[in-house]
Enzyme design. Structure first.
Site, PDB file in Angstrom:
ATOM      1  N   HIS A   1       0.627  -1.330  -0.298  1.00 15.65           N
ATOM      2  CA  HIS A   1       0.353  -0.329   0.013  1.00 15.65           C
ATOM      3  C   HIS A   1       0.872   0.993   0.228  1.00 15.65           C
ATOM      4  O   HIS A   1       1.524   1.590   1.004  1.00 15.65           O
ATOM      5  CB  HIS A   1      -0.988   0.167   1.194  1.00 15.65           C
ATOM      6  CG  HIS A   1      -1.899  -0.514   1.336  1.00 15.65           C
ATOM      7  ND1 HIS A   1      -2.728  -1.238   2.257  1.00 15.65           N
ATOM      8  CD2 HIS A   1      -2.840  -1.521   0.191  1.00 15.65           C
ATOM      9  CE1 HIS A   1      -3.453  -2.496   2.069  1.00 15.65           C
ATOM     10  NE2 HIS A   1      -3.538  -2.455   1.019  1.00 15.65           N
TER      11      HIS A   1
ATOM     12  N   GLU B   1       1.136  -4.320  11.397  1.00 15.02           N
ATOM     13  CA  GLU B   1       0.324  -3.091  11.483  1.00 15.02           C
ATOM     14  C   GLU B   1       0.980  -1.619  12.181  1.00 15.02           C
ATOM     15  O   GLU B   1       1.065  -2.521  13.872  1.00 15.02           O
ATOM     16  CB  GLU B   1      -1.144  -2.997  11.909  1.00 15.02           C
ATOM     17  CG  GLU B   1      -1.846  -4.035  10.727  1.00 15.02           C
ATOM     18  CD  GLU B   1      -1.847  -3.498   9.173  1.00 15.02           C
ATOM     19  OE1 GLU B   1      -1.940  -2.562   8.825  1.00 15.02           O
ATOM     20  OE2 GLU B   1      -2.809  -4.159   8.719  1.00 15.02           O
TER      21      GLU B   1
END
Length: 862
Positions: free
Chosen positions: A425, A593
């Site tokens: 991403h 994350e």
């Protein structure tokens, strides 16, 4: 002397006619000349390539004028500092050895001997990727889509760590909420002319982007007293589309969506000039798409002052007051938009400043880092840099193989592999900083790093989506899709980065065990750092996938939160790298994350993460890997025991929420962990699933497809709650239809909505028997847990209809019970509705008993 050597070299005639032709042909292109002024370290790497501790056949030295092969003495004179004592010893051995064959059949540069007395040679490794490039610039200039204008400026930021902690902003509740007025009542001071949007697709790319003269998009100042800010974002990772001046010092900003889509606005990065020191400016971003954000709980934007960096060596810092995240009041009939507003003061007059969502890390930054590694004579010996593939735009996706040379082939084959990747991403730049910290450590000369390189083979892909990073996308590639939903793809041409990554790992699994896979990401709604994993149903590896995250939380207690970790495999995540690699056989498969905000733990509580904090997590990953693989399994065993205790506490908490109490000793481990954990709060990329935009446009151009395309696509529900409600409603309708020809089912449907639990009847037939007895129970109705899905069960299941009509009518269905895997045990007996406070009172001798709660299944045995 050098001139004479060069003339002798140019007049040399090789015995092989083809090699002689190529030699004289290519020397005019500078390949054999290799001037050292433009190749400061190339000789070092060629020496490593040639003089790795191996014995080479005759003619295996290169034929460039900086690698004169007439005598080994000339080689030693050219590179006296590059050859170690080991290298000299090998050269002497080659000179003395009679096996240095001169036969034309064995005159090759590609075969080498591992030992002098070894009869079977092997192929040498290819040359280094960067061996013929200067360290003064990147290997390859970024390639942009031809629609994008790019300014001819080199944007560079220094790295800097604040001397004091940068605390979260504390909302006061009185922050101003500006009303969005738009360009109708304001003045447009910056706007991109042509932005590839939804309905178009990527066609081609070139270095520098769009051809022609670069237009000046910012307004022209009317004089020295004109205080209008000059905006710009046509550089790597920039994405400002429009700026509207709505007050003397107030600006409304519109972010450019991901190219070829109309979605994903969260990342921002732009430049402002012509600043005024004493003024308070207000910036409002008007088209954010996420309803929740860390800006609502104290996260501040980042600002960079060019003058501060030049004068005081100060880099990126958190700035902003009166920060407010709220819903946009403009209703255009499309998806709701959200706004971020903040005020700030610039430190200097006439300064050049940058604002960003997080610390930028561009494709050029990565290439410069990798080039420094390739030009390091020590690191390049155990770090091999290759091109994994080319992206859609033609940018290189790099693959690093990091391991120390093995002494024997058996030792090399015994090494396990670790696969790490980042930046799938593009807007999650925090993942690149974690990867940067990992590479800094694993390439260092520390004893722990050397030990890791001795026992592992590291496969590292530092930037999976370079195209998205270059153009400033937040989530998608130039295919207009989220790459982290397409790891199951077979479209190599549309998703090359993902296809080649999966193929590389598949081939790696064929030759060695992959101990760990981890894909680095960023998170916009949670603080701290945490992992998503995959729970294994294999009893042999029960809870083992949670050991590494727990160890990491102990090594980084002020950054990593184990409580935020989740190991549930959701159906919507089946295309992610984590789940696909897990299904390929990698038990320890994770998504890491990292927050865009900061920490709520320990000594760093309520402070923002810095670049150094993220880099340190890369160090902690290496440290945890050593603990995880320690031959002394004390830490591993302690973590497993702690995990069991934590799980017991979680189960007891669930039971207390249901108003029940129970002694779970000896049987609690049979509870499916997927039923205990809640769903992850990861980003919903369902709107970015599907085939690439280009293929959809090709289909749309076909005349025979027009009738199909006229049918509107079914509107997706926005929340999981709405999806569950619709599923339950449709399921009830199917149940009502089934009762038309089966009056006995009517009572089941009528009791469906009364009570939330039911008990398993011992007379219940198996699913296969029920399927044969009642053909109306098709495969769709028998789907769910029996097919291995990890979704929460619906309100009831067709396979439990016969069980409902038990002798105790007070019990009705809420979910399907988990079947015991122990076939030697008999069916569970009936259970009374009264629960014991100590041990389950309904346990009967010689029978297994199961108590069923909503989304919770517990087995007890006598």
């Amino acid at each position: 002397m050098n001139v004479l050597l060069e003339m002798a070299f140019l007049s040399q005639t090789l015995p092989d006619p083809y090699e002689d032709f190529i030699h004289h042909h290519l020397q005019y292109y500078g390949y054999f000349k290799a001037q050292k002024s433009s190749l400061p370290n190339s000789g070092t790497h060629q020496r490593v390539w040639r003089n790795s501790p191996r014995y080479m056949l005759n003619g295996s030295f290169g034929e460039r004028d900086d690698f004169i092969s007439d005598s080994l003495e000339k080689e030693m004179l050219l590179w006296p500092t590059c050859l170690s004592s080991t290298g000299h010893a090998h050269i002497d051995a080659v000179n003395r050895d009679s096996l240095l064959l001169s036969s034309p059949l064995l005159r090759t540069r590609q075969l080498i001997f591992d030992e002098l007395d070894e009869a079977s040679p092997r192929l040498r490794e290819p040359r280094e990727l960067f061996s013929c490039f200067s360290s003064r610039g990147p290997l390859q200039a970024p390639r942009w889509p031809i629609e994008c204008e790019v300014i001819k400026e080199n944007i560079h930021h220094i790295e800097w760590v604040p001397h004091q902690p940068e605390y979260f902003y504390q909302p006061t509740g009185s922050e101003k909420v500006p009303e969005i007025v738009g360009e109708e009542q304001g003045t447009v001071v910056y706007q991109l002319d042509s932005v590839p949007a939804e309905g178009t697709y990527f066609t081609s790319s070139r270095i520098g982007g769009k051809r022609g003269t670069i237009k000046e998009l910012a307004v022209t100042l009317q004089g020295p007293d004109d205080n209008t800010l000059l905006f710009e974002s046509r550089f790597e990772s920039g994405n400002l589309q429009k700026a509207v001046r709505v007050g003397i010092y107030e600006y409304e900003l519109t972010l450019r969506t991901d190219l070829y889509t109309d979605k994903h606005t969260q990342w921002f990065y732009f430049r402002v000039q012509n600043t005024r020191k004493d003024a308070t400016y207000r910036f409002t971003i008007v088209n954010l798409l996420k309803p929740k954000s860390l800006y609502a709980v104290g996260m501040k934007p980042l600002m960079y002052s060019q003058l501060d960096a030049t004068i005081y060596n100060i880099g990126w810092r958190r700035e902003g007051r009166e920060i407010k995240y709220y819903k946009n009041n403009v209703d255009d009939g499309q998806q709701p938009l959200y706004c971020l507003t903040w005020t700030t003061q610039f430190p200097h007059d006439q300064d050049t400043c940058f604002f960003a969502h997080f610390y930028p890390y561009t494709y050029t930054d990565l290439q410069c880092y990798l080039l420094s590694v390739a030009n390091n004579p020590i690191q390049s010996q155990f770090c091999k840099l290759r091109a994994l593939c080319r992206s859609l735009a033609g940018n290189t996706v790099y693959l690093l193989t990091i391991t120390n040379p093995s002494r024997t082939p058996q030792e090399a084959a015994a090494k396990k592999a670790v696969v790490l990747s980042a930046r799938v991403h593009p807007g999650e730049s925090n993942s690149s900083w974690i990867m940067n910290g990992f590479l800094d450590f694993i390439l260092s000369n520390s004893p722990d790093a050397q030990l890791l390189r001795d026992i592992f083979v590291f496969k590292v892909i530092p930037m999976l989506n370079p195209d998205g990073v270059i153009v400033g996308n937040y989530r998608c590639s130039l295919a207009g899709r989220d790459l982290n939903r397409h790891y199951k793809t077979v479209l190599k041409d549309s998703f090359p980065c993902i296809w080649y990554t999966k193929n590389m790992i598949k081939r790696l699994l064929e030759e060695r065990e992959v101990l760990l896979y981890c894909d680095f990401h960023g998170h916009s709604r949670k603080n701290n750092i945490f992992l998503y994993g995959c729970h294994s149903n294999n009893r042999k590896h029960w809870l083992h996938e949670r050991v590494f995250p727990l160890m990491l939380s102990k090594n980084a207690p002020d950054k990593f939160s184990f409580d935020s970790c989740n190991f549930k495999v959701q159906k919507c995540k089946e295309g992610t790298g984590r789940v696909v690699m897990w299904r390929m056989g990698i038990i320890n498969s994770y998504t890491m994350e990292s927050t865009f905000g900061g920490s709520t733990l320990g000594s760093k509580r309520d402070t923002h993460f810095t670049i150094e904090d993220l880099k340190s997590l890369g160090y902690h990953v290496c440290d945890t890997l050593l603990d995880f693989c320690d031959p002394d399994q004390t830490k591993y065993t302690q973590c497993l025991q702690e995990l069991k205790e934590l799980l017991q506490q979680e189960i007891n908490k669930k039971l207390n929420n249901f108003g029940q109490d129970m002694d779970l000793e000896g049987n609690w481990s049979d509870i499916p962990l997927s039923d205990i954990e809640s769903s992850t709060s990861g980003s919903d990329s369902s709107l970015s699933d599907g085939p690439p935009i280009r293929l959809l446009n090709i289909v749309a151009d076909e005349p025979n497809q027009k009738t199909v395309l006229k049918n509107p696509k079914k509107k997706r529900l926005q929340t999981r709650k709405q999806r569950n409600e619709q599923y339950q409603k449709s399921y009830l309708m199917r149940e009502l239809k089934l009762t038309e020809n089966a009056p006995g089912r009517a009572r089941f449907v009528s009791t469906l909505q009364k009570q939330p639990t039911f008990l398993k009847s011992p007379e219940s037939p198996s699913p296969s028997v029920r399927r044969s007895e009642n053909p109306r129970l098709n495969e769709t109705q028998l789907s769910g847990r029996e097919k291995g899905t990890s979704l929460d069960p619906p309100l009831t299941s067709p396979k439990n209809k016969e069980r409902i009509q038990s002798k105790k009518p007070g019990f009705t269905a809420s979910c399907s019970p988990k079947r015991s895997t122990n076939s030697s045990l008999g069916p569970a007996p009936d259970v009374k509705p009264n629960w014991s406070k100590t041990r389950y009172s309904a346990t009967r001798k010689d029978h297994a008993t199961m108590a069923v709660y909503p989304s919770l299944h517990i087995y007890t045995y006598p």
